[in-house]
Design an enzyme around this catalytic site. Structure first.
Site, short mmCIF file in Angstrom:
data_model
loop_
_atom_site.label_atom_id
_atom_site.label_comp_id
_atom_site.label_asym_id
_atom_site.label_seq_id
_atom_site.Cartn_x
_atom_site.Cartn_y
_atom_site.Cartn_z
N ASP A 1 23.28 7.68 6.30
CA ASP A 1 23.17 7.51 4.84
C ASP A 1 24.42 7.00 4.31
O ASP A 1 25.14 8.24 4.55
CB ASP A 1 22.12 7.60 3.29
N TRP A 28 12.18 9.12 1.28
CA TRP A 28 11.73 8.77 2.16
C TRP A 28 11.60 9.59 3.23
O TRP A 28 10.26 10.55 3.75
CB TRP A 28 12.31 6.93 2.79
N GLY A 57 16.45 10.71 -0.43
CA GLY A 57 15.93 11.60 0.13
C GLY A 57 14.23 11.35 0.16
O GLY A 57 13.43 12.20 1.35
N ASP A 115 28.06 6.39 8.12
CA ASP A 115 27.79 4.78 8.20
C ASP A 115 27.03 4.53 9.40
O ASP A 115 27.86 4.54 10.42
CB ASP A 115 29.11 4.21 8.22
N LYS A 161 13.42 -3.01 5.78
CA LYS A 161 13.32 -3.05 4.64
C LYS A 161 13.86 -4.86 4.90
O LYS A 161 15.34 -5.23 5.16
CB LYS A 161 14.11 -3.18 3.33
N ASP A 170 15.12 1.27 5.50
CA ASP A 170 15.03 1.33 3.81
C ASP A 170 16.48 0.37 3.23
O ASP A 170 16.54 0.70 2.21
CB ASP A 170 14.96 2.26 2.92
#
Length: 228
Positions: free
Chosen positions: A102, A80, A78, A118, A182, A142
């Site tokens: 997430d 971000w 959490g 998902d 990322k 991320d």
């Protein structure tokens, strides 16, 4: 950020080996105890040190603004999402909207909507679209698959997630919107990088200071989405 760190003086902590602790766990604990960003995250109330990576990205590229809609992919734990809520001034600005998703549970964050699911499932992406109620201004990711230690496999897994996030961004980003994801050392694969450069006015790779120097992670920052 850097000025704050310069003033952060930590005494070097050594963790002794013992029979109950493996060598890898000893090294991890020692790294945590000596990491200024871990201490700074606790001081600021962030759920993880990763919050400072997004702060640095935003300081450089100015992607988060009050009154906008942002989706945070791979949001757990959490950190971000907390930064996004802060930068959007969500408490004072009702036009701001923050959605985090997430596979793992995310601690409650006021002014953010959190989904445990998902992201790669079509049903989850449809749920995000419905909750967004319009187009997104920014999508950040991320996400990272669990590392297996094989460089090629780890790179392939994370690039698969980046591609999923990019395809989703193509569908939901507003013209002029931004996308951050990322990647691993070596940057974005040539084919995907070519697609990103066609879709955005500016594409850059950036490694935040708060990203550990021995980590292979970095971020691809894509600015000003071109309407197809």
């Amino acid at each position: 950020m850097s000025d704050k760190l310069k003033n952060t003086r930590l005494l070097k902590v050594k963790v002794k080996s013992n029979k109950k602790r493996t060598e890898s766990s000893r090294r991890w604990l020692e790294r945590q105890l000596n990491d200024p960003f871990v201490h700074l995250a606790k001081e600021k109330g962030y759920y993880s040190r990763a919050a400072f990576k997004l702060i640095e990205i935003n300081d450089k590229y100015k992607i988060l603004k009050p009154g906008t809609k942002v989706i945070d992919l791979g949001a757990a734990p959490g950190g971000w999402t907390q930064v996004i809520v802060e930068k959007l001034k969500s408490e004072q600005n009702p036009k701001s909207k923050v959605i985090g998703v997430d596979l793992n549970p995310i601690s409650s964050i006021p002014q953010a909507t959190l989904i445990v699911s998902d992201f790669t499932l079509e049903s989850t992406q449809q749920q995000l679209l419905e909750m967004l109620d319009g187009k997104a201004d920014v999508i950040v990711s991320d996400m990272a698959a669990p590392a297996c230690g094989m460089v090629d496999v780890d790179h392939m897994r994370i690039m698969s997630l980046v591609e999923e996030a990019y395809l989703f961004a193509q569908e939901v980003l507003k013209p002029g919107g931004h996308f951050v994801a990322k990647v691993l050392r070596g940057g974005t694969e040539a084919n995907l990088l070519k697609q990103l450069k066609l879709s955005f006015e500016k594409v850059s790779h950036f490694k935040p200071q708060s990203s550990r120097q021995d980590s292979a992670e970095m971020y691809v920052v894509c600015l000003k989405f071109r309407q197809r």
